[in-house]
Design a protein around this motif. Structure first.
Motif, PDB file in Angstrom:
ATOM      1  N   LYS A 273       9.033 -44.974  -4.074  1.00  0.00           N
ATOM      2  CA  LYS A 273       7.625 -44.672  -3.825  1.00  0.00           C
ATOM      3  C   LYS A 273       6.889 -45.940  -3.406  1.00  0.00           C
TER       4      LYS A 273
ATOM      5  N   ILE B 282      18.725 -49.660   3.118  1.00  0.00           N
ATOM      6  CA  ILE B 282      19.034 -48.583   4.054  1.00  0.00           C
ATOM      7  C   ILE B 282      20.399 -48.781   4.683  1.00  0.00           C
TER       8      ILE B 282
ATOM      9  N   GLU C 244      23.453 -46.373   4.010  1.00  0.00           N
ATOM     10  CA  GLU C 244      23.956 -45.489   5.064  1.00  0.00           C
ATOM     11  C   GLU C 244      25.439 -45.731   5.296  1.00  0.00           C
TER      12      GLU C 244
ATOM     13  N   ASP D 247      23.260 -38.133  10.615  1.00  0.00           N
ATOM     14  CA  ASP D 247      22.320 -37.068  10.225  1.00  0.00           C
ATOM     15  C   ASP D 247      22.748 -36.437   8.911  1.00  0.00           C
ATOM     16  N   THR D 248      24.020 -36.197   8.801  1.00  0.00           N
ATOM     17  CA  THR D 248      24.507 -35.555   7.568  1.00  0.00           C
ATOM     18  C   THR D 248      24.278 -36.462   6.349  1.00  0.00           C
TER      19      THR D 248
ATOM     20  N   HIS E 180      21.873 -38.408   5.949  1.00  0.00           N
ATOM     21  CA  HIS E 180      20.467 -38.259   5.556  1.00  0.00           C
ATOM     22  C   HIS E 180      20.207 -36.926   4.871  1.00  0.00           C
ATOM     23  N   SER E 181      20.860 -35.876   5.353  1.00  0.00           N
ATOM     24  CA  SER E 181      20.684 -34.582   4.680  1.00  0.00           C
ATOM     25  C   SER E 181      21.144 -34.664   3.229  1.00  0.00           C
TER      26      SER E 181
ATOM     27  N   PHE F  89      18.450 -37.624   1.405  1.00  0.00           N
ATOM     28  CA  PHE F  89      16.998 -37.404   1.380  1.00  0.00           C
ATOM     29  C   PHE F  89      16.518 -36.575   0.192  1.00  0.00           C
ATOM     30  N   PRO F  90      17.163 -35.478  -0.141  1.00  0.00           N
ATOM     31  CA  PRO F  90      16.667 -34.728  -1.305  1.00  0.00           C
ATOM     32  C   PRO F  90      16.730 -35.524  -2.597  1.00  0.00           C
TER      33      PRO F  90
ATOM     34  N   LEU G 179      16.257 -38.751  -2.785  1.00  0.00           N
ATOM     35  CA  LEU G 179      15.099 -39.651  -2.740  1.00  0.00           C
ATOM     36  C   LEU G 179      13.807 -38.890  -3.030  1.00  0.00           C
ATOM     37  N   MET G 180      13.710 -37.664  -2.493  1.00  0.00           N
ATOM     38  CA  MET G 180      12.526 -36.867  -2.772  1.00  0.00           C
ATOM     39  C   MET G 180      12.379 -36.609  -4.265  1.00  0.00           C
TER      40      MET G 180
ATOM     41  N   LEU H 228      10.719 -39.590  -5.603  1.00  0.00           N
ATOM     42  CA  LEU H 228       9.302 -39.609  -5.224  1.00  0.00           C
ATOM     43  C   LEU H 228       8.516 -38.586  -6.027  1.00  0.00           C
TER      44      LEU H 228
ATOM     45  N   PHE I  65      19.577 -29.389  -9.957  1.00  0.00           N
ATOM     46  CA  PHE I  65      19.242 -29.418  -8.539  1.00  0.00           C
ATOM     47  C   PHE I  65      20.283 -30.215  -7.758  1.00  0.00           C
TER      48      PHE I  65
ATOM     49  N   HIS J 291      22.605 -28.968  -4.822  1.00  0.00           N
ATOM     50  CA  HIS J 291      22.474 -29.593  -3.505  1.00  0.00           C
ATOM     51  C   HIS J 291      23.829 -30.082  -2.995  1.00  0.00           C
TER      52      HIS J 291
ATOM     53  N   MET K  34      25.939 -28.806   0.281  1.00  0.00           N
ATOM     54  CA  MET K  34      26.339 -29.731   1.333  1.00  0.00           C
ATOM     55  C   MET K  34      27.854 -29.684   1.547  1.00  0.00           C
TER      56      MET K  34
END
Lengths: 224, 224, 224, 224
Positions: free
Chosen positions: C123, C144, C148, C171-172, C174-175, C178-179, C181-182, C185, C206, C210, C214
């Motif tokens: 955050k 990052i 990555e 991209d994958t 990040h998919s 990202f959740p 990291l969310m 946050l 969760f 998730h 995936m």
DNA sequence: AATGAATGAGTGTTCATTCAT
DNA sequence: GATGAATGAACACTCATTCAT
């Protein structure tokens, strides 16, 4: 101890309009700041006090000057520009004996600088140059150099006309001006504390005696 | 920029004994404080810096002086006691022409004060009296009054012996001493910034010229 | 809400010595600052509050960090160095199916970051990078890029072993991340206000869902 | 960096009538405020800057919004009302496979939110909820709950039609939406600093990959 | 005696808010 | 309505002073 009242409206006077105030503010702030910087020194002066003396709030100072240091520089710049080239005009058109010219220049300077708020600038310079060394160049260029040139020119005139004996003109110029500067410094230091001082009571008498002494000191010895 | 080394031991020097150091402490602190008060002003000088320059830690300053203000007063007291009654001895036993006596006193003073760290005291006084007004009485009693008396006595001696014409002796005393004081002030302000100044380069020459000018100014006009 | 108590001594505990305090201070201040910067944002956090939460006075903060901005950078640097290269070790020595490896890495990360005070760093980064752009380079290089690379290597392993179908691995990645990291946050924003949120109550559930989703999404379609 | 021009007239455009300007003011202020609150955070944004970006003077802001905090709330309220119930219409009248519907909703959302200034609102929420906790309830009611309901309904439709395997629909909804939100956050934080980021260059590609992955992840395992 | 970590009152500067024009 | 000069509360940062070691 400001020489002009700078605080806000006196009862009975009409309240000046917002626009008029804005135009007068910088001058009021510079006057207040000169007073306080001279009295207390830069570091010991609070922006709050400058503001209060100018009759505004602290934030207002920052509308006109971006920092305390810039305020100091503005105070010096403003008061120096009063000083420079004050005497040049007088000298150019004078026609009589150099002794009279020197007395005239000295007395005029005393009236316009020594007796006004501006006399404090010398104390301020002496106090603060070492902390803000770029003031030194500024002051040297704006005051010391033109001032020295003026006095040396005066003395040279006397020598050229056979009125004065030759001396080291730069040294003599300093002998002439230094006591006048000390008078200004005295006024804003010891002189402001113990009023019971001969010199503080009669500066004009001191100046007259000093100039006489100097002129006599410069006089050409009788051929013999 | 202290005129005597006040910092801790230089490599190569013998380490002073702990006792020596301890006894020297107050003197080292006073020297360091004089330097910094003169350079930056009282308010802008940090106790930390005084301590660092004296080679001790901050707390140690408080072992010797109870507060920053007392340190200032001690600095002034200490440097004034050096000054007072410096010239009285010389004057008492001198026998020749007053002109020579005046030259002797002036040169002695310049050597013992003007050229040493103590010359800074005048800037310090001018800078700080208004913030610490009881310094004024102190300074007036210890320096101004004895100093004036000494010079007036000198001048009176010249008048009494028929060497000098009569003038206002107090004013003349100030004409004599003020340029010397300005030399001290200059040295610790502008002179410390722009070295490219005639006066800073040859103070003794300036003093000689000044005294000559004054003595010539005091000389008795030829009868006729 | 600090994860470790950072305030001064609890009654009953022995008072830690001055020296021990000094060593612990920076950590205590960094913890307090992270808490507050994350909670209120950098601009809205007062140094006074950081100090109070660490159980010291305002001045003490400045003994350890020269400015509020440097404190921020130290907080970020300190919490990032926890993060970097956390997973590399695990990956290197794992031997089983990639699906299990991914679950292991995700759960480990959640335990060590998501569930601790360090989860707030994300955050903080998102909130402050635009005001302190050199944090961006710092964060990109330290977090990052290694992050990555780690995940892409993980996915590549799966593809190489025939466990995953080919996709755009960046991209994958990040998919996948990202959740997570969310979740961090969320925990430090909405989740801190209305506790009545399903996701806040069962983050591990969760995450499990998730990752399953995936992995199923990556599974190789049956030959048909 | 506003996505719609909010500043005063560009040269060459017809000067909008005074009436037009006046009616547009609140919108212009809200746009300017959103930009700055998102970029710098609420506390670090100056009303002066909001005014300048909207092309008016500071006082004018207070004609439309009684305080900075109310301006924040208006910004949020205004940008949320754009968001809510955007998708409901689409869903109601769609008739084909749920996979297509999900792709349609995601792309529509990205066009209308992700690619516009409104995408900043998520960063603003995450940044400021803890300082203004009543925003939480507001946001939960206006965005989170309707949004979750919409996505869960979508997923349920897929399950009901035998297109998706059953999962925890709330968790899956978050797996679906969180990466999209991270895209918005990224765009207004790291993405605004170092442009050299794969994800920032091709968000649509990322979204396509993400949805594919999710849909594949939800696909019903072949009977066997 | 000497240290230097800790303190907190004090000051420069900023900025939301007001209000005369 | 619109302006921008003025305000003053608030906050970052400094530094004289104290005191445990």
């Amino acid at each position: 101890m400001p020489s002009q009242p700078t605080t806000s409206t006196l009862p009975g006077e009409p309240e000046p309009s917002r626009r008029r105030r804005k135009e007068a503010r910088p001058q009021e702030l510079l006057d207040a700041a000169l007073d306080l910087f001279v009295e207390k020194g830069f570091a010991a002066t609070k922006i709050d006090d400058v503001a209060a003396r100018a009759g505004v709030s602290k934030g207002t100072v920052y509308l006109y000057f971006p920092s305390k240091e810039e305020l100091l520089k503005a105070v010096i710049r403003h008061n120096l520009s009063l000083t420079i080239a004050q005497g040049d005009g007088i000298v150019a058109q004078f026609d009589g004996p150099t002794a009279d010219l020197i007395r005239l220049v000295a007395n005029t300077w005393w009236e316009r600088v020594g007796e006004t708020q501006a006399s404090g600038i010398f104390k301020l310079i002496i106090t603060e140059v070492r902390n803000f060394p770029d003031l030194a160049r500024f002051y040297a260029e704006e005051v010391i150099e033109p001032g020295e040139r003026l006095i040396v020119r005066l003395l040279q005139r006397g020598v050229d006309r056979g009125e004065f004996r030759p001396t080291n003109l730069y040294d003599t110029a300093h002998s002439l001006i230094f006591p006048m500067l000390m008078l200004c410094l005295h006024k804003h230091s010891i002189g402001a504390c113990s009023a019971a001082e001969a010199i503080a009571k009669n500066p004009s008498g001191f100046i007259a005696n000093h100039i006489d002494l100097m002129l006599h000191g410069l006089s050409v010895p009788r051929a013999g």
